[in-house]
Enzyme design. Structure first.
Site, PDB file in Angstrom:
ATOM      1  N   ASN A 124      60.572  18.307  15.452  1.00 15.82           N
ATOM      2  CA  ASN A 124      61.094  19.324  14.517  1.00 15.82           C
ATOM      3  C   ASN A 124      61.812  18.655  13.348  1.00 15.82           C
ATOM      4  O   ASN A 124      61.660  19.064  12.198  1.00 15.82           O
ATOM      5  CB  ASN A 124      62.049  20.285  15.236  1.00 15.82           C
ATOM      6  CG  ASN A 124      61.317  21.386  15.970  1.00 15.82           C
ATOM      7  OD1 ASN A 124      60.869  22.349  15.366  1.00 15.82           O
ATOM      8  ND2 ASN A 124      61.162  21.237  17.274  1.00 15.82           N
ATOM      9  N   LYS A 169      85.151  14.768  24.694  1.00 21.74           N
ATOM     10  CA  LYS A 169      84.163  15.448  23.840  1.00 21.74           C
ATOM     11  C   LYS A 169      84.790  15.796  22.485  1.00 21.74           C
ATOM     12  O   LYS A 169      84.125  15.752  21.450  1.00 21.74           O
ATOM     13  CB  LYS A 169      83.625  16.703  24.522  1.00 21.74           C
ATOM     14  CG  LYS A 169      82.527  17.362  23.707  1.00 21.74           C
ATOM     15  CD  LYS A 169      81.531  18.100  24.550  1.00 21.74           C
ATOM     16  CE  LYS A 169      80.501  18.794  23.688  1.00 21.74           C
ATOM     17  NZ  LYS A 169      79.588  19.623  24.444  1.00 21.74           N
ATOM     18  N   MET A 214      70.520  18.324  22.560  1.00 25.64           N
ATOM     19  CA  MET A 214      70.647  18.856  23.913  1.00 25.64           C
ATOM     20  C   MET A 214      72.089  18.915  24.418  1.00 25.64           C
ATOM     21  O   MET A 214      72.331  18.805  25.612  1.00 25.64           O
ATOM     22  CB  MET A 214      69.760  18.046  24.872  1.00 25.64           C
ATOM     23  CG  MET A 214      68.280  18.066  24.518  1.00 25.64           C
ATOM     24  SD  MET A 214      67.591  19.737  24.296  1.00 25.64           S
ATOM     25  CE  MET A 214      67.469  20.233  26.014  1.00 25.64           C
ATOM     26  N   ASN A 272      70.360  26.657  15.082  1.00 27.42           N
ATOM     27  CA  ASN A 272      69.627  26.009  16.168  1.00 27.42           C
ATOM     28  C   ASN A 272      68.258  26.659  16.309  1.00 27.42           C
ATOM     29  O   ASN A 272      68.110  27.850  16.041  1.00 27.42           O
ATOM     30  CB  ASN A 272      70.405  26.186  17.483  1.00 27.42           C
ATOM     31  CG  ASN A 272      69.704  25.552  18.666  1.00 27.42           C
ATOM     32  OD1 ASN A 272      69.228  24.410  18.587  1.00 27.42           O
ATOM     33  ND2 ASN A 272      69.613  26.280  19.768  1.00 27.42           N
ATOM     34  N   HIS A 276      65.375  27.547  19.133  1.00 24.61           N
ATOM     35  CA  HIS A 276      65.211  27.684  20.583  1.00 24.61           C
ATOM     36  C   HIS A 276      63.754  28.062  20.873  1.00 24.61           C
ATOM     37  O   HIS A 276      63.218  28.986  20.252  1.00 24.61           O
ATOM     38  CB  HIS A 276      66.162  28.755  21.121  1.00 24.61           C
ATOM     39  CG  HIS A 276      66.056  28.904  22.600  1.00 24.61           C
ATOM     40  ND1 HIS A 276      66.570  27.966  23.462  1.00 24.61           N
ATOM     41  CD2 HIS A 276      65.439  29.832  23.374  1.00 24.61           C
ATOM     42  CE1 HIS A 276      66.284  28.330  24.705  1.00 24.61           C
ATOM     43  NE2 HIS A 276      65.607  29.461  24.681  1.00 24.61           N
TER      44      HIS A 276
HETATM   45  C1  GRF Z   1      62.170  21.928  20.830  1.00 25.59           C
HETATM   46  O1  GRF Z   1      61.264  22.698  21.560  1.00 25.59           O
HETATM   47  C2  GRF Z   1      63.467  22.655  20.627  1.00 25.59           C
HETATM   48  O2  GRF Z   1      63.316  24.011  20.420  1.00 25.59           O
HETATM   49  C3  GRF Z   1      64.137  22.400  21.944  1.00 25.59           C
HETATM   50  O3  GRF Z   1      63.859  21.053  22.229  1.00 25.59           O
HETATM   51  C4  GRF Z   1      62.601  20.705  21.656  1.00 25.59           C
HETATM   52  C5  GRF Z   1      62.808  19.501  20.817  1.00 25.59           C
HETATM   53  O4  GRF Z   1      61.602  18.942  20.388  1.00 25.59           O
HETATM   54  N1  GRF Z   1      65.527  22.727  21.905  1.00 25.59           N
HETATM   55  P1  GRF Z   1      61.599  17.850  19.245  1.00 25.59           P
HETATM   56  O5  GRF Z   1      62.665  16.812  19.618  1.00 25.59           O
HETATM   57  O6  GRF Z   1      61.918  18.518  17.948  1.00 25.59           O
HETATM   58  O7  GRF Z   1      60.233  17.244  19.277  1.00 25.59           O
END
Ligand code: GRF
Length: 184
Positions: free
Chosen positions: A15, A59, A84, A101, A103
């Site tokens: 992404n 944190k 994450m 974000n 999802h």
């Molecule tokens: C994506 O599917 C995002 O929505 C989810 O983790 C994945 C990350 O994929 N939270 P990438 O690292 O962008 O390839």
């Protein structure tokens, strides 16, 4: 004024790559020093920063370092893309309303870290993708835009996953444009 964006990822970074190919990204941040996304940033010639939670006493201290980075670069919008970690109070207090974000499910359906697999295992006929503002909950913030993605009869988890990812790439770019970001 051009909005300055930072993208946060933890792993693969597909992404991130799609965003960075279309929009000027000021930097990539990863919470993993080994994230493949860093290689993508190098290939794109983009600045990146990494630090890991266990390098800090808490944190809050980890997020203070992130906030300092965002302030230093005068970032207007933080785009989480496969980041994450739950955004904690320190980062939220400084940047709430400026963090989005993506999802890989149609929220509020299937929140959490395994949105694709959970939808698959539930046997849904359609799932989807959502971009939302980040608040203190897990995938609970105000929805900006979402799209339905079908599960087809002959799908495997892999083909379903690939269709979800393709929808993510398209939706994230649409949202960024709608939020006023200019393409490169
Ligand atoms: C994506 O599917 C995002 O929505 C989810 O983790 C994945 C990350 O994929 N939270 P990438 O690292 O962008 O390839």
């Amino acid at each position: 004024m051009t909005k300055k964006i930072a993208v946060f990822a933890s792993g693969n970074g597909s992404n991130f790559q799609v965003i960075a190919e279309q929009f000027p990204v000021t930097f990539l941040f990863t919470d993993k020093r080994q994230a493949y996304a860093l290689e993508r940033a190098d290939n794109l010639g983009l600045a990146h920063y990494s630090f890991e939670l266990d390098e800090f006493a808490s944190k809050a201290a980890y997020e203070e370092a992130i906030v300092a980075l965002l302030n230093e670069h005068e970032i207007d919008l933080v785009c989480l893309a496969g980041y994450m970690k739950i955004v904690g109070p320190t980062l939220l207090e400084a940047y709430e309303g400026r963090i989005i974000n993506i999802h890989p499910a149609y929220l509020p359906e299937f929140p959490g870290a395994h949105g694709i697999k959970d939808a698959w295992q539930a046997g849904v006929e359609t799932s989807g993708v959502t971009v939302h503002w980040v608040d203190r909950g897990i995938d609970t913030g105000q929805i900006i835009k979402q799209v339905r993605v079908p599960r087809l009869k002959d799908d495997t988890l892999e083909s379903f996953e690939a269709r979800i990812h393709a929808a993510e790439y398209k939706l994230y770019a649409e949202v960024l444009r709608e939020l006023g970001l200019k393409s490169k």
